[in-house]
Design a protein around this motif. Structure first.
Motif, mmCIF file in Angstrom:
data_model
loop_
_atom_site.group_PDB
_atom_site.id
_atom_site.type_symbol
_atom_site.label_atom_id
_atom_site.label_comp_id
_atom_site.label_asym_id
_atom_site.label_seq_id
_atom_site.Cartn_x
_atom_site.Cartn_y
_atom_site.Cartn_z
ATOM 1 N N VAL A 3 -46.996 -15.252 -84.961
ATOM 2 C CA VAL A 3 -46.764 -15.703 -86.334
ATOM 3 C C VAL A 3 -47.750 -14.985 -87.234
ATOM 4 C CG1 VAL A 3 -46.708 -17.648 -87.918
ATOM 5 C CG2 VAL A 3 -45.987 -17.974 -85.548
ATOM 6 N N GLN A 4 -47.231 -14.239 -88.187
ATOM 7 C CA GLN A 4 -48.043 -13.510 -89.151
ATOM 8 C C GLN A 4 -47.451 -13.710 -90.541
ATOM 9 O OE1 GLN A 4 -47.560 -9.535 -87.671
ATOM 10 N NE2 GLN A 4 -49.126 -9.745 -86.079
ATOM 11 N N PRO A 5 -48.234 -13.485 -91.588
ATOM 12 C CA PRO A 5 -47.646 -13.532 -92.928
ATOM 13 C C PRO A 5 -46.477 -12.553 -93.038
ATOM 14 C CG PRO A 5 -50.033 -13.511 -93.081
ATOM 15 C CD PRO A 5 -49.690 -13.250 -91.642
ATOM 16 N N GLY A 6 -45.308 -13.074 -93.345
ATOM 17 C CA GLY A 6 -44.136 -12.221 -93.508
ATOM 18 C C GLY A 6 -43.427 -11.844 -92.228
ATOM 19 N N TYR A 7 -43.820 -12.432 -91.087
ATOM 20 C CA TYR A 7 -43.187 -12.039 -89.819
ATOM 21 C C TYR A 7 -43.400 -13.116 -88.765
ATOM 22 C CZ TYR A 7 -42.372 -9.485 -85.429
ATOM 23 O OH TYR A 7 -41.914 -9.089 -84.199
ATOM 24 N N GLN A 8 -42.355 -13.342 -87.956
ATOM 25 C CA GLN A 8 -42.479 -14.219 -86.794
ATOM 26 C C GLN A 8 -41.636 -13.662 -85.657
ATOM 27 O OE1 GLN A 8 -41.607 -18.368 -87.416
ATOM 28 N NE2 GLN A 8 -42.052 -18.938 -85.318
ATOM 29 N N ARG A 9 -42.152 -13.787 -84.445
ATOM 30 C CA ARG A 9 -41.434 -13.357 -83.244
ATOM 31 C C ARG A 9 -41.591 -14.430 -82.180
ATOM 32 N NH1 ARG A 9 -43.150 -8.825 -78.820
ATOM 33 N NH2 ARG A 9 -41.104 -8.394 -77.930
ATOM 34 N N VAL A 10 -40.475 -14.809 -81.554
ATOM 35 C CA VAL A 10 -40.523 -15.822 -80.511
ATOM 36 C C VAL A 10 -39.451 -15.505 -79.467
ATOM 37 C CG1 VAL A 10 -38.932 -17.389 -81.721
ATOM 38 C CG2 VAL A 10 -40.547 -18.323 -80.041
ATOM 39 N N TYR A 11 -39.752 -15.796 -78.216
ATOM 40 C CA TYR A 11 -38.777 -15.592 -77.139
ATOM 41 C C TYR A 11 -38.090 -16.915 -76.839
ATOM 42 C CZ TYR A 11 -36.690 -14.138 -72.724
ATOM 43 O OH TYR A 11 -35.796 -13.842 -71.717
ATOM 44 N N LEU A 12 -36.763 -16.925 -76.977
ATOM 45 C CA LEU A 12 -35.965 -18.107 -76.665
ATOM 46 C C LEU A 12 -35.618 -18.046 -75.183
ATOM 47 C CD1 LEU A 12 -33.626 -18.117 -79.810
ATOM 48 C CD2 LEU A 12 -35.837 -19.249 -79.499
ATOM 49 N N ARG A 13 -36.401 -18.749 -74.387
ATOM 50 C CA ARG A 13 -36.315 -18.616 -72.933
ATOM 51 C C ARG A 13 -34.938 -19.011 -72.404
ATOM 52 N NH1 ARG A 13 -40.277 -21.609 -71.997
ATOM 53 N NH2 ARG A 13 -41.881 -20.018 -72.051
ATOM 54 N N ASP A 14 -34.398 -20.115 -72.895
ATOM 55 C CA ASP A 14 -33.099 -20.579 -72.394
ATOM 56 C C ASP A 14 -31.975 -19.603 -72.726
ATOM 57 O OD1 ASP A 14 -34.376 -22.783 -71.419
ATOM 58 O OD2 ASP A 14 -33.696 -24.144 -73.002
ATOM 59 N N HIS A 15 -32.136 -18.875 -73.827
ATOM 60 C CA HIS A 15 -31.084 -17.957 -74.270
ATOM 61 C C HIS A 15 -31.415 -16.499 -73.961
ATOM 62 C CE1 HIS A 15 -29.189 -21.302 -76.373
ATOM 63 N NE2 HIS A 15 -30.382 -21.621 -76.834
ATOM 64 N N LYS A 16 -32.577 -16.282 -73.346
ATOM 65 C CA LYS A 16 -32.996 -14.938 -72.942
ATOM 66 C C LYS A 16 -32.907 -13.944 -74.105
ATOM 67 C CE LYS A 16 -31.667 -15.626 -68.094
ATOM 68 N NZ LYS A 16 -31.383 -17.079 -68.263
ATOM 69 N N THR A 17 -33.450 -14.387 -75.235
ATOM 70 C CA THR A 17 -33.321 -13.604 -76.468
ATOM 71 C C THR A 17 -34.643 -13.577 -77.224
ATOM 72 O OG1 THR A 17 -31.011 -14.311 -76.675
ATOM 73 C CG2 THR A 17 -32.046 -13.377 -78.637
ATOM 74 N N TRP A 18 -35.043 -12.368 -77.628
ATOM 75 C CA TRP A 18 -36.160 -12.236 -78.563
ATOM 76 C C TRP A 18 -35.625 -12.413 -79.978
ATOM 77 C CZ3 TRP A 18 -41.093 -12.428 -77.475
ATOM 78 C CH2 TRP A 18 -41.546 -12.035 -76.210
ATOM 79 N N THR A 19 -36.257 -13.290 -80.737
ATOM 80 C CA THR A 19 -35.851 -13.538 -82.121
ATOM 81 C C THR A 19 -37.008 -13.182 -83.045
ATOM 82 O OG1 THR A 19 -34.350 -15.318 -81.480
ATOM 83 C CG2 THR A 19 -35.065 -15.268 -83.769
ATOM 84 N N GLU A 20 -36.732 -12.328 -84.009
ATOM 85 C CA GLU A 20 -37.738 -11.924 -84.990
ATOM 86 C C GLU A 20 -37.174 -12.137 -86.386
ATOM 87 O OE1 GLU A 20 -39.702 -7.963 -83.858
ATOM 88 O OE2 GLU A 20 -37.856 -7.977 -82.662
ATOM 89 N N PHE A 21 -38.059 -12.464 -87.325
ATOM 90 C CA PHE A 21 -37.593 -12.461 -88.708
ATOM 91 C C PHE A 21 -38.710 -12.086 -89.658
ATOM 92 C CE2 PHE A 21 -38.975 -16.940 -88.646
ATOM 93 C CZ PHE A 21 -39.519 -17.103 -89.914
ATOM 94 N N THR A 22 -38.293 -11.489 -90.749
ATOM 95 C CA THR A 22 -39.173 -11.141 -91.848
ATOM 96 C C THR A 22 -38.455 -11.545 -93.131
ATOM 97 O OG1 THR A 22 -40.508 -9.367 -92.829
ATOM 98 C CG2 THR A 22 -38.306 -8.763 -92.057
#
Length: 387
Positions: A3-22
């Protein structure tokens, strides 16, 4: 998770997906990276609670195979405010989904065209391989779907996620970099700059890039709520067509004369100037200066006229450049009189006659402090006239 200003990245383990947003001011930009072959579903679920309000009266319309738009009502907010705040959106994918399905309550649509309901959403389906990416952008507006679309196209007209992320990072680095510290541990510096980040959060721009904004100040008051009448207004522009200031929703400015106002004046004077102008625009629209505006209207949270401290402090520091001081003084003065934000007319009459607030020492201190500020701003105006 990062988690950073203007950005977040998290791994959704159940869905086997990296999710990022800005994000930009009015656009959220997602990137989904899949780690295995699957049928992926990107759900836009517009139902239930969001923080302290509820989504209802959802409208969804397909624009084309990669785009849909719509609106919803934000209702039942805990702290008061307009009873029905409209939110509009435009959502796009960088790839064509194999299906764009919709739902509203128990109704299902296998091919989204148009759907409406209090609990609705869209499921975009994609066949993906390991390593594939799907990108999604959401343009937001408090005024119209057309403005949501325009906000997206003006602020985020690229599918280059890293470019938008880096631009957001540069903005935050400039803002947070206005205060430099030395010494201490890494943990202490992280804590310091995280707190500075919070100083600049909690205020939400609610106008479009065009200058349109929601005015929900009119309507019958019901406790801390308003049976609001939704209007769209447009902010003034300078000779070059640039907005003079933006409009904001905000938590209440109660007691911020001891902390937030001071910090803004030191490091971010343009924020204090713009926020003061925004609060005065509320007064121009609805007579009162808000304590903490919500959804383009009044929330009536907390007590007295705390925004007086912000506006007077801005003026006394020589930072009030975006709003006429005479208009500002008149607004601040009437806000402390019957019909303003200070309190009930009977309590104000009692305070005026007796010099203290009935049964409340705390509000007495607030009201006296704000009255003194009115004296300061009045004296400074007189000095200007007689220099």
């Amino acid at each position: 998770e990062i988690v950073q200003p203007g950005y977040q990245r998290v791994y959704l383990r159940d869905h086997k997906t990296w999710t990022e947003f800005t994000a930009t001011d009015r656009v959220v930009f997602y990137k989904f990276t899949y780690t295995t072959d699957m049928e992926a579903q990107v759900l836009t679920a517009l139902n239930g609670h969001v923080i302290n309000s509820t989504m209802s009266n959802v409208l969804l319309k397909k624009v084309n195979d990669k785009e849909f738009e719509g609106s919803l009502s934000s209702i039942n907010r805990y702290w008061g405010g307009p009873k029905d705040v409209k939110i509009f959106f435009n959502i796009r994918f960088d790839k064509v989904p194999k299906a764009l399905k919709g739902w509203a309550g128990n109704r299902r649509s296998e091919d989204l065209n148009s759907i409406r309901g209090d609990s609705a959403g869209v499921a975009a389906l994609f066949d993906v391989k390991a390593g594939d990416e799907i990108k999604m952008k959401i343009g937001l507006s408090y005024t119209s779907m057309a403005n949501a679309k325009n906000n997206l196209e003006v602020e985020c007209n690229t599918w280059d996620f890293d470019k938008v992320r880096n631009e957001s990072r540069a903005v935050w680095n400039e803002w947070l970099g206005r205060m430099q510290v030395s010494g201490g541990t890494t943990e202490q510096k992280v804590k310091f700059y995280t707190d500075l980040w919070h100083v600049l959060l909690g205020r939400h721009m609610n106008n479009d890039v065009s200058g349109d904004y929601p005015d929900n100040t009119a309507g019958k008051r019901d406790g801390n709520f308003t049976d609001n009448i939704f209007k769209i207004k447009t902010l003034p522009k300078d000779a070059n067509g640039k907005l003079k200031y933006n409009m904001y929703n905000s938590d209440a400015f109660w007691l911020t004369q001891w902390n937030l106002n001071v910090l803004w004046g030191l490091a971010w004077p343009e924020v204090q100037d713009e926020m003061s102008a925004s609060m005065l625009q509320y007064a121009e629209n609805g007579y009162k200066i808000p304590r903490g505006p919500a959804g383009g209207g009044y929330s009536y949270i907390m007590t007295s006229c705390p925004t007086t401290n912000l506006i007077v402090g801005t003026y006394m520091k020589g930072l009030l450049t975006k709003y006429d001081i005479n208009t500002a003084f008149d607004a601040v003065k009437r806000n402390a009189l019957p019909g303003g934000m200070l309190g009930d007319s009977a309590d104000i009459d009692f305070y005026t006659a007796k010099g203290y607030w009935p049964g409340n020492a705390g509000i007495t201190v607030e009201a006296v402090f704000q009255d003194l500020e009115l004296v300061f701003i009045g004296e400074k105006r007189l000095d200007m006239y007689f220099l």
